[in-house]
Design a protein around this motif. Structure first.
Motif, mmCIF file in Angstrom:
data_model
loop_
_atom_site.group_PDB
_atom_site.id
_atom_site.type_symbol
_atom_site.label_atom_id
_atom_site.label_comp_id
_atom_site.label_asym_id
_atom_site.label_seq_id
_atom_site.Cartn_x
_atom_site.Cartn_y
_atom_site.Cartn_z
ATOM 1 N N THR A 193 -10.928 -3.347 4.717
ATOM 2 C CA THR A 193 -11.029 -3.958 3.388
ATOM 3 C C THR A 193 -12.116 -5.024 3.306
ATOM 4 O O THR A 193 -12.377 -5.554 2.231
ATOM 5 C CB THR A 193 -9.688 -4.618 3.005
ATOM 6 O OG1 THR A 193 -9.376 -5.654 3.955
ATOM 7 C CG2 THR A 193 -8.561 -3.597 2.989
ATOM 8 N N SER A 205 -4.561 -6.276 -1.076
ATOM 9 C CA SER A 205 -5.597 -6.637 -2.047
ATOM 10 C C SER A 205 -6.646 -5.541 -2.210
ATOM 11 O O SER A 205 -7.331 -5.485 -3.237
ATOM 12 C CB SER A 205 -6.283 -7.942 -1.620
ATOM 13 O OG SER A 205 -5.355 -9.005 -1.523
ATOM 14 N N GLY A 206 -6.816 -4.696 -1.202
ATOM 15 C CA GLY A 206 -7.791 -3.620 -1.289
ATOM 16 C C GLY A 206 -9.189 -4.068 -0.895
ATOM 17 O O GLY A 206 -9.429 -5.227 -0.564
#
Length: 255
Positions: free
Chosen positions: A113, A204-205
């Motif tokens: 990420t 959160s990605g």
């Protein structure tokens, strides 16, 4: 100050996997003693982190905004490896994507990420703005400034290596300036610390320019709670010093 330097250096390097104990860290920093059987690289990590603390104190004494060169200088101090690789620059933003392994629902997964190299300059400009606002605003508690600065810098992961140690240093600038002792993550909570940040990052990605650095705010709040506990633990350092002073004064009797 000596006790703080030793404990701060030991706790942060131990989180990376450094094998020197706190007592051995003291032997190296105060007496220049090398530790038999411990890797040279681990000695250098300890010495580098200690130098970085000195740089941090100078930044605080200068009372000026934190800049790219300041961050690069701190990174160069903690990155003490004698190996120089083009794809792992020291004191400069990363040039290759990086990722780490993490645990999720009992499985080992890849945490990819972190920001892509081309996204780093724009994201770091946003980070510097957020850092300066929390640092300069007296209404922002030291704990809030630390948790945000620490977590978001690690989420960007702007360097090829050393991001955690750098974040644990820089996030303490506003903490010290707001009149508190540095927040130290206990070495014994290494796994808990790593998993808490990884859980937030993955929830959160992928991070890209234009997206909020805070990501999943509920998961970030969990990291904030852990920081609150570490802040209380750090305050025990002052208690230890004051108790030693009381004992010393009690041992001194008038002639």
């Amino acid at each position: 100050m000596q006790k703080l330097r030793v404990r701060w250096t030991h706790s942060s390097t131990a989180l990376k996997g450094n094998a020197l104990t706190e007592a051995e860290t003291l032997d190296l920093l105060q007496y220049g003693l090398t530790i038999a059987g411990k890797p040279l690289a681990h000695h250098n990590e300890v010495l580098g982190h200690s130098r970085a603390i000195e740089l941090l104190y100078r930044l605080i004494a200068d009372s000026r905004p934190l800049t790219d060169p300041d961050l690069h200088a701190l990174h160069a101090a903690i990155q003490t490896s004698v190996e120089v690789e083009y794809l792992k620059p020291v004191g400069a933003w990363k040039v290759e994507p990086n990722s780490t392994l993490a645990k999720q629902e009992g499985r080992t997964v890849i945490n990819d990420t972190y920001a892509a190299p081309e996204q780093v300059p724009a994201l770091m400009r946003e980070w510097f703005k957020g850092f300066a606002m929390r640092r300069d605003d007296p209404s922002v508690p030291a704990l809030d400034a630390y948790a945000w600065s620490h977590a978001t810098l690690v989420r960007i992961h702007p360097y090829a290596d050393g991001n955690g140690r750098l974040a644990r240093l820089v996030a303490n600038v506003p903490v010290i300036e707001k009149g508190c002792l540095p927040i130290l993550v206990p070495a014994g909570q290494r796994l808990e610390y790593i998993e808490c940040l990884a859980s937030w990052q993955m929830a959160s990605g992928a991070l890209r320019a234009g997206t909020a650095l805070e990501g999943n705010r509920d998961r970030l709040a969990q990291f904030h709670e852990k920081c609150a506990g570490w802040m209380k633990s750090s305050s025990s350092l002052l208690d230890e010093v004051e108790e030693a002073q009381r004992q010393r004064r009690g041992a001194i009797t008038p002639a």
